[in-house]
Design a protein around this motif. Sequence first.
Motif, PDB file in Angstrom:
ATOM      1  N   ALA A  99       0.860  -1.185   0.000  1.00 42.96           N
ATOM      2  CA  ALA A  99       0.000   0.000   0.000  1.00 42.96           C
ATOM      3  C   ALA A  99       0.901   1.241   0.000  1.00 42.96           C
ATOM      4  O   ALA A  99       1.816   1.338   0.826  1.00 42.96           O
ATOM      5  CB  ALA A  99      -0.907   0.004   1.221  1.00 42.96           C
ATOM      6  N   GLU A 100       0.639   2.166  -0.914  1.00 42.76           N
ATOM      7  CA  GLU A 100       1.462   3.379  -0.994  1.00 42.76           C
ATOM      8  C   GLU A 100       1.296   4.272   0.227  1.00 42.76           C
ATOM      9  O   GLU A 100       2.228   4.959   0.628  1.00 42.76           O
ATOM     10  CB  GLU A 100       1.143   4.162  -2.262  1.00 42.76           C
ATOM     11  N   GLU A 101       0.075   4.282   0.798  1.00 42.25           N
ATOM     12  CA  GLU A 101      -0.176   5.095   1.986  1.00 42.25           C
ATOM     13  C   GLU A 101      -0.997   4.293   2.985  1.00 42.25           C
ATOM     14  O   GLU A 101      -2.147   3.967   2.723  1.00 42.25           O
ATOM     15  CB  GLU A 101      -0.925   6.377   1.627  1.00 42.25           C
ATOM     16  N   SER A 114       9.092  13.631   6.736  1.00 40.68           N
ATOM     17  CA  SER A 114       9.904  13.084   7.828  1.00 40.68           C
ATOM     18  C   SER A 114       9.679  11.591   8.063  1.00 40.68           C
ATOM     19  O   SER A 114      10.387  10.991   8.856  1.00 40.68           O
ATOM     20  CB  SER A 114       9.615  13.838   9.134  1.00 40.68           C
ATOM     21  N   GLN A 115       8.693  10.996   7.385  1.00 43.18           N
ATOM     22  CA  GLN A 115       8.375   9.590   7.614  1.00 43.18           C
ATOM     23  C   GLN A 115       8.076   8.881   6.309  1.00 43.18           C
ATOM     24  O   GLN A 115       7.780   9.507   5.299  1.00 43.18           O
ATOM     25  CB  GLN A 115       7.149   9.460   8.512  1.00 43.18           C
ATOM     26  N   GLU A 116       8.122   7.558   6.391  1.00 38.69           N
ATOM     27  CA  GLU A 116       7.663   6.735   5.277  1.00 38.69           C
ATOM     28  C   GLU A 116       6.196   6.400   5.540  1.00 38.69           C
ATOM     29  O   GLU A 116       5.823   6.089   6.669  1.00 38.69           O
ATOM     30  CB  GLU A 116       8.501   5.461   5.178  1.00 38.69           C
ATOM     31  N   TRP A 117       5.375   6.460   4.530  1.00 38.10           N
ATOM     32  CA  TRP A 117       3.938   6.261   4.686  1.00 38.10           C
ATOM     33  C   TRP A 117       3.454   4.969   4.049  1.00 38.10           C
ATOM     34  O   TRP A 117       2.308   4.588   4.195  1.00 38.10           O
ATOM     35  CB  TRP A 117       3.185   7.457   4.087  1.00 38.10           C
ATOM     36  N   ASP A 118       4.339   4.289   3.319  1.00 35.78           N
ATOM     37  CA  ASP A 118       3.944   3.062   2.640  1.00 35.78           C
ATOM     38  C   ASP A 118       4.213   1.849   3.524  1.00 35.78           C
ATOM     39  O   ASP A 118       4.827   1.959   4.580  1.00 35.78           O
ATOM     40  CB  ASP A 118       4.661   2.924   1.304  1.00 35.78           C
ATOM     41  N   GLY A 119       3.707   0.720   3.075  1.00 29.26           N
ATOM     42  CA  GLY A 119       3.915  -0.523   3.812  1.00 29.26           C
ATOM     43  C   GLY A 119       3.020  -1.619   3.267  1.00 29.26           C
ATOM     44  O   GLY A 119       2.634  -1.590   2.094  1.00 29.26           O
ATOM     45  N   TYR A 120       2.665  -2.546   4.118  1.00 26.70           N
ATOM     46  CA  TYR A 120       1.863  -3.700   3.704  1.00 26.70           C
ATOM     47  C   TYR A 120       0.597  -3.824   4.541  1.00 26.70           C
ATOM     48  O   TYR A 120       0.597  -3.515   5.734  1.00 26.70           O
ATOM     49  CB  TYR A 120       2.678  -4.999   3.824  1.00 26.70           C
ATOM     50  N   ARG A 121      -0.458  -4.260   3.873  1.00 22.15           N
ATOM     51  CA  ARG A 121      -1.703  -4.674   4.504  1.00 22.15           C
ATOM     52  C   ARG A 121      -1.904  -6.138   4.192  1.00 22.15           C
ATOM     53  O   ARG A 121      -1.296  -6.672   3.272  1.00 22.15           O
ATOM     54  CB  ARG A 121      -2.884  -3.877   3.960  1.00 22.15           C
ATOM     55  N   PHE A 122      -2.785  -6.784   4.943  1.00 18.26           N
ATOM     56  CA  PHE A 122      -3.097  -8.194   4.691  1.00 18.26           C
ATOM     57  C   PHE A 122      -4.420  -8.285   3.931  1.00 18.26           C
ATOM     58  O   PHE A 122      -5.401  -7.668   4.314  1.00 18.26           O
ATOM     59  CB  PHE A 122      -3.185  -8.975   5.999  1.00 18.26           C
ATOM     60  N   GLU A 123      -4.408  -9.076   2.864  1.00 14.65           N
ATOM     61  CA  GLU A 123      -5.605  -9.267   2.034  1.00 14.65           C
ATOM     62  C   GLU A 123      -6.010 -10.735   2.058  1.00 14.65           C
ATOM     63  O   GLU A 123      -5.186 -11.614   1.780  1.00 14.65           O
ATOM     64  CB  GLU A 123      -5.302  -8.829   0.601  1.00 14.65           C
ATOM     65  N   PRO A 124      -7.283 -11.011   2.380  1.00 14.43           N
ATOM     66  CA  PRO A 124      -7.748 -12.413   2.353  1.00 14.43           C
ATOM     67  C   PRO A 124      -7.602 -13.021   0.955  1.00 14.43           C
ATOM     68  O   PRO A 124      -7.781 -12.333  -0.052  1.00 14.43           O
ATOM     69  CB  PRO A 124      -9.219 -12.306   2.751  1.00 14.43           C
TER      70      PRO A 124
END
Length: 125
Positions: A99-101, A114-124
């Motif tokens: 996820a970009e944000e 000042s921060q990173e806003w992206d990361g991962y979400r879990f999708e069924p």
Amino acid sequence: MSFDAHVCENGHVTYPGHTLCPECGAKQTETLDLSGRTGEVVTWTKSTATPPGVRAPNTIAIVQFDLSGADLTDDYVRAVGQVTTEEVETGDAVEPVYAEELRDPEAGIKVPESQEWDGYRFEPV
């Protein structure tokens, strides 16, 4: 971007990473990308009172990734994160999706740069 768990010199795996392994105190020297793996929801909750910039409601899950068969001391690692949908149950199979944000960078008191806003979400799955 990878979704990295961290591995110490003795093969213990943690997410998130630490300077020293919480299990044995050895340095965590390697990473293990979980982004291509399927995990199982161990438990979940839904937050309706979220911090500024975080979607509401926000479903969060603890997901267990099976590591058996790998050349590691631990048979699994658990990670916590947002779920892409409100419809999730304990025992559901999920995959990490980029996820970009994860939250709105314009909300809150920190300067967006000042921060990173992206990361991962879990999708069924």
